[in-house]
Design an enzyme around this catalytic site. Sequence first.
Site, short mmCIF file in Angstrom:
data_model
loop_
_atom_site.label_atom_id
_atom_site.label_comp_id
_atom_site.label_asym_id
_atom_site.label_seq_id
_atom_site.Cartn_x
_atom_site.Cartn_y
_atom_site.Cartn_z
N GLU A 113 0.84 -1.20 0.00
CA GLU A 113 0.00 0.00 0.00
C GLU A 113 0.88 1.25 0.00
OE1 GLU A 113 -3.18 2.11 3.12
OE2 GLU A 113 -2.02 0.34 3.69
N PHE A 114 0.50 2.23 -0.82
CA PHE A 114 1.19 3.52 -0.79
C PHE A 114 0.43 4.44 0.18
CE2 PHE A 114 2.02 7.88 -1.96
CZ PHE A 114 3.39 7.87 -2.17
N ILE A 115 1.17 4.96 1.17
CA ILE A 115 0.57 5.86 2.15
C ILE A 115 1.08 7.27 1.90
CG2 ILE A 115 0.38 6.45 4.60
CD1 ILE A 115 0.63 3.49 5.25
N ASP A 172 12.62 -2.27 14.95
CA ASP A 172 13.64 -1.33 14.46
C ASP A 172 13.05 0.07 14.44
OD1 ASP A 172 16.02 -0.42 13.45
OD2 ASP A 172 15.62 -1.02 11.38
#
Length: 342
Positions: free
Chosen positions: A141-143, A246
């Site tokens: 998904e592109f946020i 991380d």
Amino acid sequence: MLHGGALSPIPISSSSSSSSSLFLRCLNPSLLKPKRGAALFKTFAMAASSDDPVREWILSEGKATKITGISSIGGGCINLANRYDTDAGSFFVKTNRSIGPSMFEGEALGLSAMYATKSIRVPKPFKVGPLPRGGSYIIMEFIEFGPSRGNQSVLGRKLAEMHKAGKSDKGFGFDVNNTIGSTPQINTWTSDWVEFFAEHRLGYQLKLALEQYGDFSIYEKGQKLMKSLRPLFEDVVVEPCLLHGDLWSGNVSSDKNGDPVILDPACFYGHSEAEFGMSWCAGFGGSFYSSYFEVMPKQPGFENRRDLYMLYHYLNHYNLFGSGYRSSAMSIIDNYLRILKA
């Protein structure tokens, strides 16, 4: 380490940073005009698509009928990153020309596990696979990021909610080994947290330092510390919580609504306090911790264990980037050896 796998700040418009990389360029058959009729064009387009599994997935399972643009949004020292704009929305694609799918598979499983907690926002992974000429890719998904890293108080609360919701009945570890940056991270299921952390976190990094630098001093002192950790966990109940693994400033952002987003995980199930091991470059403030501990109450001796969890990441930085991080790691080891009288 960041969306492209590096340890450097990321621009707001993407989740990785670098201006000097070779970028994935994909042929768009829709921009070509067939010279010998529709049949020939169709054959050519199918061949081009099959040679590009990213495009193939987007135009089939991604439910897009056309790709309107492909733009590089940088890449770290490990991966390259591109945004694919389509008539079905945008996708974020990372590629690596030299490492097989296992690294991205570990990332996808971590993202899926965090996504399933329905707590803090993470990009939903869609597809991982090999590239035809070697290497691998991950589509997710592109946020669209907002102008800041978001509200620290909300970040702390949502992260605690993820830790509280993400539990394991298998013990400490993860279903697959993954990576912390480009360093392998061993996640063999272990019932005892101290044993897991000593062997698979500190021990593994110490062995790398010995093999890579011949650093007998830090190895021997580190081994002594590994055998002396239990007093730090007296009166502490350690449950296996799902950790990002991380969490530093480059892996924290916010969406356009201001809600926190965390990226590029090195997930495993571990002691919730281990999540703060990268706090030395995470920028967490008082409001973050106060909100976090409202959901996940602070346990006795928290302050005495903070440097222990930082040590893992200092050792990893030493192994990845060289001697600039050695003194910090050695200082922590020496201090604990004094405290524990080991």
